[in-house]
Design a protein around this motif. Structure first.
Motif, PDB file in Angstrom:
ATOM      1  N   HIS A  67       0.786  -1.239   0.000  1.00 15.20           N
ATOM      2  CA  HIS A  67       0.000   0.000   0.000  1.00 15.20           C
ATOM      3  C   HIS A  67       0.818   1.290   0.000  1.00 15.20           C
ATOM      4  CE1 HIS A  67      -2.885  -3.032   1.110  1.00 15.20           C
ATOM      5  NE2 HIS A  67      -3.849  -2.217   0.802  1.00 15.20           N
ATOM      6  N   PHE A  68       2.049   1.290   0.493  1.00 18.10           N
ATOM      7  CA  PHE A  68       2.819   2.530   0.481  1.00 18.10           C
ATOM      8  C   PHE A  68       4.310   2.253   0.555  1.00 18.10           C
ATOM      9  CE2 PHE A  68       5.415   5.560   2.799  1.00 18.10           C
ATOM     10  CZ  PHE A  68       5.271   6.680   2.011  1.00 18.10           C
ATOM     11  N   THR A  69       5.057   2.919  -0.301  1.00 16.72           N
ATOM     12  CA  THR A  69       6.502   3.065  -0.160  1.00 16.72           C
ATOM     13  C   THR A  69       6.937   4.171  -1.103  1.00 16.72           C
ATOM     14  OG1 THR A  69       8.605   1.876   0.011  1.00 16.72           O
ATOM     15  CG2 THR A  69       7.262   1.409  -1.929  1.00 16.72           C
ATOM     16  N   PRO A  70       7.918   4.978  -0.716  1.00 15.83           N
ATOM     17  CA  PRO A  70       8.394   5.995  -1.646  1.00 15.83           C
ATOM     18  C   PRO A  70       9.122   5.332  -2.812  1.00 15.83           C
ATOM     19  CG  PRO A  70       9.726   5.977   0.346  1.00 15.83           C
ATOM     20  CD  PRO A  70       8.592   5.025   0.572  1.00 15.83           C
ATOM     21  N   ILE A  71       8.953   5.867  -4.015  1.00 17.81           N
ATOM     22  CA  ILE A  71       9.599   5.305  -5.199  1.00 17.81           C
ATOM     23  C   ILE A  71      10.167   6.435  -6.057  1.00 17.81           C
ATOM     24  CG2 ILE A  71       8.113   3.253  -5.273  1.00 17.81           C
ATOM     25  CD1 ILE A  71       6.579   4.598  -7.575  1.00 17.81           C
ATOM     26  N   ARG A 156      -2.623   3.157  13.321  1.00 19.69           N
ATOM     27  CA  ARG A 156      -3.795   3.334  12.463  1.00 19.69           C
ATOM     28  C   ARG A 156      -4.662   2.076  12.479  1.00 19.69           C
ATOM     29  NH1 ARG A 156      -3.730   3.420   6.047  1.00 19.69           N
ATOM     30  NH2 ARG A 156      -5.936   3.687   5.719  1.00 19.69           N
ATOM     31  N   LYS A 157      -3.999   0.917  12.397  1.00 18.08           N
ATOM     32  CA  LYS A 157      -4.723  -0.358  12.359  1.00 18.08           C
ATOM     33  C   LYS A 157      -5.536  -0.587  13.629  1.00 18.08           C
ATOM     34  CE  LYS A 157      -3.852  -5.317  12.097  1.00 18.08           C
ATOM     35  NZ  LYS A 157      -2.841  -6.367  12.013  1.00 18.08           N
ATOM     36  N   ILE A 158      -4.993  -0.192  14.782  1.00 18.92           N
ATOM     37  CA  ILE A 158      -5.726  -0.436  16.031  1.00 18.92           C
ATOM     38  C   ILE A 158      -6.686   0.703  16.377  1.00 18.92           C
ATOM     39  CG2 ILE A 158      -3.963  -1.988  16.947  1.00 18.92           C
ATOM     40  CD1 ILE A 158      -3.042   0.287  18.819  1.00 18.92           C
ATOM     41  N   GLY A 159      -6.777   1.704  15.482  1.00 25.07           N
ATOM     42  CA  GLY A 159      -7.828   2.713  15.625  1.00 25.07           C
ATOM     43  C   GLY A 159      -7.463   3.978  16.371  1.00 25.07           C
ATOM     44  N   ILE A 160      -6.178   4.260  16.544  1.00 20.10           N
ATOM     45  CA  ILE A 160      -5.793   5.512  17.207  1.00 20.10           C
ATOM     46  C   ILE A 160      -6.014   6.663  16.226  1.00 20.10           C
ATOM     47  CG2 ILE A 160      -3.894   6.790  18.269  1.00 20.10           C
ATOM     48  CD1 ILE A 160      -2.759   4.138  19.226  1.00 20.10           C
ATOM     49  N   LEU A 185       8.912  13.907   9.104  1.00 20.18           N
ATOM     50  CA  LEU A 185       7.955  13.250   9.997  1.00 20.18           C
ATOM     51  C   LEU A 185       6.523  13.538   9.540  1.00 20.18           C
ATOM     52  CD1 LEU A 185       8.591  11.588  12.582  1.00 20.18           C
ATOM     53  CD2 LEU A 185       7.907  13.609  13.893  1.00 20.18           C
ATOM     54  N   ALA A 186       6.244  14.785   9.208  1.00 22.81           N
ATOM     55  CA  ALA A 186       4.903  15.162   8.756  1.00 22.81           C
ATOM     56  C   ALA A 186       4.555  14.487   7.436  1.00 22.81           C
ATOM     57  CB  ALA A 186       4.805  16.684   8.616  1.00 22.81           C
ATOM     58  N   THR A 187       5.546  14.351   6.546  1.00 19.25           N
ATOM     59  CA  THR A 187       5.310  13.697   5.251  1.00 19.25           C
ATOM     60  C   THR A 187       4.919  12.239   5.451  1.00 19.25           C
ATOM     61  OG1 THR A 187       6.846  15.177   4.115  1.00 19.25           O
ATOM     62  CG2 THR A 187       6.385  13.067   3.050  1.00 19.25           C
ATOM     63  N   ILE A 188       5.611  11.546   6.349  1.00 22.60           N
ATOM     64  CA  ILE A 188       5.293  10.139   6.619  1.00 22.60           C
ATOM     65  C   ILE A 188       3.899  10.029   7.233  1.00 22.60           C
ATOM     66  CG2 ILE A 188       5.938   8.081   7.957  1.00 22.60           C
ATOM     67  CD1 ILE A 188       8.877   9.082   7.741  1.00 22.60           C
ATOM     68  N   TRP A 189       3.593  10.883   8.195  1.00 25.08           N
ATOM     69  CA  TRP A 189       2.276  10.885   8.849  1.00 25.08           C
ATOM     70  C   TRP A 189       1.172  11.105   7.823  1.00 25.08           C
ATOM     71  CZ3 TRP A 189      -1.290  14.948   9.515  1.00 25.08           C
ATOM     72  CH2 TRP A 189      -2.323  14.687  10.428  1.00 25.08           C
ATOM     73  N   LYS A 190       1.364  12.088   6.936  1.00 22.38           N
ATOM     74  CA  LYS A 190       0.352  12.387   5.915  1.00 22.38           C
ATOM     75  C   LYS A 190       0.164  11.216   4.958  1.00 22.38           C
ATOM     76  CE  LYS A 190       1.036  17.391   5.871  1.00 22.38           C
ATOM     77  NZ  LYS A 190       1.616  18.525   5.125  1.00 22.38           N
ATOM     78  N   SER A 191       1.256  10.542   4.605  1.00 18.62           N
ATOM     79  CA  SER A 191       1.142   9.421   3.662  1.00 18.62           C
ATOM     80  C   SER A 191       0.401   8.243   4.281  1.00 18.62           C
ATOM     81  CB  SER A 191       2.525   8.979   3.173  1.00 18.62           C
ATOM     82  OG  SER A 191       3.248   8.356   4.205  1.00 18.62           O
ATOM     83  N   VAL A 192       0.626   7.989   5.557  1.00 17.94           N
ATOM     84  CA  VAL A 192      -0.050   6.869   6.223  1.00 17.94           C
ATOM     85  C   VAL A 192      -1.532   7.154   6.375  1.00 17.94           C
ATOM     86  CG1 VAL A 192      -0.240   5.585   8.400  1.00 17.94           C
ATOM     87  CG2 VAL A 192       2.009   6.010   7.399  1.00 17.94           C
ATOM     88  N   PHE A 193      -1.876   8.395   6.709  1.00 17.66           N
ATOM     89  CA  PHE A 193      -3.281   8.741   6.940  1.00 17.66           C
ATOM     90  C   PHE A 193      -3.940   9.375   5.717  1.00 17.66           C
ATOM     91  CE2 PHE A 193      -1.713   8.252  11.240  1.00 17.66           C
ATOM     92  CZ  PHE A 193      -2.705   7.469  11.785  1.00 17.66           C
ATOM     93  N   LYS A 194      -3.237   9.324   4.571  1.00 19.82           N
ATOM     94  CA  LYS A 194      -3.779   9.818   3.302  1.00 19.82           C
ATOM     95  C   LYS A 194      -4.264  11.256   3.415  1.00 19.82           C
ATOM     96  CE  LYS A 194      -3.432   5.608   1.574  1.00 19.82           C
ATOM     97  NZ  LYS A 194      -2.442   4.988   2.409  1.00 19.82           N
TER      98      LYS A 194
END
Length: 196
Positions: A67-71, A156-160, A185-194
């Motif tokens: 589902h996600f990795t930088p390329i 994210r998976k456990i609903g936090i 850090l913000a870029t990673i957070w944004k990518s995980v939470f779309k």
């Protein structure tokens, strides 16, 4: 990944590949990471096989992500992602072998000692326990981006809630050596939470 402590995920993956594929060469799209300490190997998988995001360690130095990795052509301050061979493109991504899909879904045999529950019986360590231990210890140089993704995907998976995750992430990052900068850090957070 390949790190200073002797970890060599490239060798580990090569050994896995040779064990399961005999003399068949690896033929798929591969990228070099910006630091040169690792590679990303890409495979196509059926959507129904990975209907939930996976971020876990298949073997020492070999992490599986869906589902996600930088390329390429993503850029970081420490360098750029690059195709392993200049002429390769994402059109060269091969189908994931069945043995690898099966291996990804098997629980990993861990070298960590089991812990005892209140009744005195030994039980296996859960993935969640490993994530919370990682949170307490922080990531180390060379693992920072992957570990930050791992903890965020787990939370994210456990609903936090996303904003709570960002607060937790700041604490995790303060324990990381050296910490990631706030923008990364913000870029990673944004990518995980779309988030945009």
């Amino acid at each position: 990944d390949q790190h200073k402590d002797g970890q060599n995920g490239v060798n580990v993956f090569n050994a896995l590949w040779k064990t399961h594929n005999k003399d068949k060469p690896l033929s798929t799209y591969v990228e070099k990471t910006p630091t040169g300490a690792g590679v990303h190997i890409f495979f196509k998988v059926p959507a129904e096989v990975f209907n939930k995001p996976i971020v876990n360690e298949l073997a020492d130095g070999v992490e599986v992500k869906t589902h996600f990795t930088p390329i390429y052509p993503s850029k970081r301050r420490d360098g750029d992602y690059q195709p392993f061979n200049e002429t390769d493109t994402l059109a060269d991504v091969a189908e994931c072998p069945d043995w690898l899909i099966k291996l990804i879904h098997e629980p990993r045999k861990t070298s960590r000692a089991p812990y005892n529950n209140n009744k005195g019986g030994a039980i296996n360590r859960t993935y969640g326990a490993n994530i919370w231990e990682l949170f307490n210890n922080g990531a180390t140089e060379g693992n920072r981006n992957n570990d930050t993704n791992r903890v965020l995907h787990y939370w994210r998976k456990i609903g936090i809630e996303p904003n709570t995750c960002m607060d937790l992430l700041q604490t995790f990052n303060s324990r990381t050596s050296p910490p990631l900068d706030d923008d990364e850090l913000a870029t990673i957070w944004k990518s995980v939470f779309k988030m945009n």
